[in-house]
Write a protein that holds these residues in place. Structure first.
Motif, PDB file in Angstrom:
ATOM      1  N   LEU A  16      53.586  29.044  30.610  1.00  0.00           N
ATOM      2  CA  LEU A  16      52.254  29.316  30.085  1.00  0.00           C
ATOM      3  C   LEU A  16      51.243  29.632  31.189  1.00  0.00           C
ATOM      4  O   LEU A  16      50.138  30.073  30.897  1.00  0.00           O
ATOM      5  N   HIS A  17      51.604  29.376  32.441  1.00  0.00           N
ATOM      6  CA  HIS A  17      50.738  29.695  33.581  1.00  0.00           C
ATOM      7  C   HIS A  17      51.311  30.905  34.297  1.00  0.00           C
ATOM      8  O   HIS A  17      52.349  30.814  34.952  1.00  0.00           O
ATOM      9  N   GLN A  18      50.657  32.034  34.146  1.00  0.00           N
ATOM     10  CA  GLN A  18      51.183  33.297  34.658  1.00  0.00           C
ATOM     11  C   GLN A  18      50.289  33.848  35.765  1.00  0.00           C
ATOM     12  O   GLN A  18      49.086  34.030  35.574  1.00  0.00           O
ATOM     13  N   ASN A  19      50.888  34.113  36.937  1.00  0.00           N
ATOM     14  CA  ASN A  19      50.177  34.810  38.008  1.00  0.00           C
ATOM     15  C   ASN A  19      50.126  36.294  37.686  1.00  0.00           C
ATOM     16  O   ASN A  19      51.169  36.942  37.531  1.00  0.00           O
ATOM     17  N   ILE A  20      48.919  36.849  37.598  1.00  0.00           N
ATOM     18  CA  ILE A  20      48.778  38.273  37.254  1.00  0.00           C
ATOM     19  C   ILE A  20      47.919  38.998  38.294  1.00  0.00           C
ATOM     20  O   ILE A  20      47.482  40.127  38.057  1.00  0.00           O
ATOM     21  N   GLY A  21      47.666  38.350  39.436  1.00  0.00           N
ATOM     22  CA  GLY A  21      46.810  38.958  40.443  1.00  0.00           C
ATOM     23  C   GLY A  21      47.595  39.634  41.544  1.00  0.00           C
ATOM     24  O   GLY A  21      48.837  39.572  41.568  1.00  0.00           O
ATOM     25  N   PRO A  22      46.884  40.270  42.476  1.00  0.00           N
ATOM     26  CA  PRO A  22      45.429  40.382  42.495  1.00  0.00           C
ATOM     27  C   PRO A  22      44.931  41.475  41.546  1.00  0.00           C
ATOM     28  O   PRO A  22      45.448  42.597  41.574  1.00  0.00           O
ATOM     29  N   VAL A  23      43.960  41.139  40.717  1.00  0.00           N
ATOM     30  CA  VAL A  23      43.370  42.130  39.807  1.00  0.00           C
ATOM     31  C   VAL A  23      42.299  42.887  40.586  1.00  0.00           C
ATOM     32  O   VAL A  23      41.253  42.336  40.928  1.00  0.00           O
ATOM     33  N   ILE A  24      42.581  44.141  40.874  1.00  0.00           N
ATOM     34  CA  ILE A  24      41.704  44.962  41.695  1.00  0.00           C
ATOM     35  C   ILE A  24      41.402  46.257  40.958  1.00  0.00           C
ATOM     36  O   ILE A  24      42.311  46.880  40.393  1.00  0.00           O
ATOM     37  N   PRO A  25      40.148  46.698  40.935  1.00  0.00           N
ATOM     38  CA  PRO A  25      39.810  47.961  40.263  1.00  0.00           C
ATOM     39  C   PRO A  25      40.540  49.147  40.887  1.00  0.00           C
ATOM     40  O   PRO A  25      40.841  49.162  42.078  1.00  0.00           O
ATOM     41  N   ASP A  26      40.828  50.138  40.052  1.00  0.00           N
ATOM     42  CA  ASP A  26      41.493  51.345  40.548  1.00  0.00           C
ATOM     43  C   ASP A  26      40.539  52.225  41.350  1.00  0.00           C
ATOM     44  O   ASP A  26      40.969  52.999  42.206  1.00  0.00           O
ATOM     45  N   THR A  27      39.257  52.126  41.052  1.00  0.00           N
ATOM     46  CA  THR A  27      38.266  52.947  41.751  1.00  0.00           C
ATOM     47  C   THR A  27      37.101  52.079  42.213  1.00  0.00           C
ATOM     48  O   THR A  27      36.813  51.027  41.616  1.00  0.00           O
ATOM     49  N   PHE A  28      36.445  52.534  43.272  1.00  0.00           N
ATOM     50  CA  PHE A  28      35.261  51.861  43.797  1.00  0.00           C
ATOM     51  C   PHE A  28      34.142  52.887  43.971  1.00  0.00           C
ATOM     52  O   PHE A  28      34.418  54.072  44.183  1.00  0.00           O
TER      53      PHE A  28
END
Length: 535
Positions: A273-285
């Motif tokens: 139930l504890h899922q690592n889904i990072g690093p969440v980084i935007p595709d554009t800046f």
């Protein structure tokens, strides 16, 4: 007897026939496996909430953007006009919730003094007071928006956001939580927090330190949280919510997403139930302005300095930092400084150790000088140092020479750049997992469709404690003793001790009888010899 060449002719004939059949009646054309999903009958409405807003939002918004592209209706409730001012998230509707009880900046004197005095318990008291006082206003606005959109799933930033978790529980709606740090939810005793005077990783610490951090600190936290939780439960009762005594909130048996990845985070065997889904980084800046772009081209050894949106440092520390920059420029170590909130590719970065800044620096393979302030930042600073990509400085003992020497090390020692490149590969590979996060949310909503009961609004009402039972490990239902197999291992130890004791006792008895027999034999032999002498 057949001639040898006849066997050869027959063998060639068999090969020809096999080839002919294969060419004439060969295997059928391959059929492409259907991977598309029909979402026409899926629940569609997702309500995302955050008490803090600001730097807590990008990790949620990146996932919401993916879900919106897949046809879901997403709504965000958070402080500040964030999405309208953002380049990446303008398509996501936001309900602006500015609550003076939540805004720490409006508590400037009390909060700033506690922070600058490094008074952790005072800070803790302020934050828990914010948690209690913000509960009812947050709950009411969440409920009001939910009544309008009829949410099928709640997506909660779990930091002091009990109202989101509680409303989902009361309405029987599935809920998914997200945080940059789930160490408080794990059962790994070797994970701790420098805020409490411990190290992030207790692997190499002494027995005393491990005992203090695992037992004594836990008791202190439990006692310190009693009054805030009492106050929170009073607020819960005022809106018809049952009491709950977990400081993190109603998170057990819920899907919790962690904006993190192994290589940076300490490995552990966590619940499914504890899922690592990072690093969440935007595709554009956002791109650089011509002035900034020209500056960076003319100053390739620029240091980028950012402390986030809520950082508080004393004027004395600001002066020390500026003096350090001037000394680094005078010694030709760097040739420019950018004190900004704009992300750029620079030779080195000095920041507060927030998750977003840390992930972006790893993504660009940039060594870091970290000045941790509060929250998860001290822990992140230790993890970055242990990964060999950063050095940290203390705001309680900030010195010019220390900053200068560590900046030189980051530039001159090749190990930092080597480790930065190693982590860059991990960060880029794992940054794709934000799509996995969207997949997991879809799985929860689809499970609710089959496990839930339709309500009067056409939605599905679920039991969050059992909704994801396929992901809940059996040991949580077996109790502590059976779940840890202590009864089995205990029985095995007892059997071993009984067998070992019995074997030992048998050997002792054999030895005893053997010694007794030999003694009696010697005595009888002596007696016999005496009789012979007398005769």
């Amino acid at each position: 007897m057949l001639p040898k060449n006849l066997f050869s002719l027959l063998w060639n004939f068999v090969i020809f026939i096999t080839f002919f059949i294969n060419q004439s009646f060969g295997s059928a054309d391959l059929i492409q496996q259907g991977l598309s999903l029909s979402r026409s009958n899926e629940p569609k409405n997702i309500l995302a909430t955050s008490i803090i807003g600001g730097s807590h939002l990008p990790q949620m918004l990146e996932i919401l953007k993916i879900l919106k592209d897949r046809g879901y209706n997403v709504t965000l409730i958070a402080p500040g006009n964030y999405t309208a001012r953002s380049t990446n998230y303008r398509s996501i509707p936001q309900v602006i919730f500015d609550n003076e009880r939540v805004d720490l900046s409006r508590k400037s004197q009390e909060f700033d003094h506690a922070f600058l005095d490094n008074d952790f318990f005072k800070l803790f008291s302020i934050i828990t007071n914010v948690m209690v006082q913000s509960y009812v206003p947050s709950y009411n606005i969440y409920k009001q928006v939910n009544d309008e959109i009829n949410a099928d799933l709640f997506f909660c930033d779990i930091f002091i956001n009990h109202a989101c978790l509680d409303l989902a529980w009361k309405l029987g709606k599935p809920v998914v939580g997200i945080s940059s740090d789930l160490s408080e939810l794990t059962s790994s005793p070797y994970k701790s927090n420098p805020i409490f005077g411990c190290h992030a990783n207790m692997e190499n610490e002494s027995f005393y330190d491990r005992f203090k951090c695992a037992i004594i600190n836990s008791l202190i936290k439990t006692l310190a949280l009693r009054e805030p939780l009492k106050g929170l439960n009073v607020k819960r009762a005022s809106v018809g919510i049952d009491p709950h005594w977990d400081f993190v909130g109603r998170v057990s048996n819920r899907l919790m997403l962690s904006n993190n990845f192994y290589g940076f985070e300490i490995p552990s065997s966590d619940s499914p139930l504890h899922q690592n889904i990072g690093p969440v980084i935007p595709d554009t800046f956002p791109g650089l302005t011509p002035i900034l772009d020209s500056f960076l081209n003319a100053h390739p050894r620029t240091i980028y300095f950012a402390l986030g949106t809520n950082a508080i440092i004393s004027p004395q520390n600001v002066i020390i930092i500026l003096k350090s920059f001037l000394k680094l420029i005078d010694q030709n170590v760097i040739d420019g400084v950018m004190w900004s909130t704009v992300r750029t590719d620079t030779s080195k970065i000095l920041h507060h150790g927030g998750a977003g800044s840390s992930h972006e620096s790893m993504y660009t393979a940039t060594p870091m000088l970290v000045l941790p302030i509060l929250g998860d930042q001290p822990r992140n600073a230790e993890l970055l140092e242990s990964a060999g990509i950063a050095l940290s400085i203390s705001r309680a003992n900030l010195q010019v020479d220390d900053i200068v020497s560590k900046a030189k090390r980051l530039l001159n020692e090749k190990s930092f750049k080597k480790n930065a490149e190693r982590l860059q590969f991990l960060a880029k590979i794992n940054s794709k997992r934000k799509y996995r996060a969207a997949d997991l949310i879809e799985i929860v909503m689809n499970t609710a469709k089959y496990q839930g009961v339709k309500d009067e609004n056409g939605g599905f009402k679920v039991d969050n404690e059992n909704l994801l039972r396929d992901w809940i490990t059996p040991d949580t239902r077996m109790g502590f003793i059976r779940g840890k197999y202590l009864d089995v291992y205990g029985a095995a130890v007892i059997i071993f001790l009984v067998l070992f004791g019995g074997f030992t006792y048998t050997l002792w008895k054999i030895r005893y009888f053997y010694i007794t027999f030999r003694k009696e034999n010697r005595d009888s032999q002596k007696s016999l010899n005496l009789k012979k002498k007398r005769n």
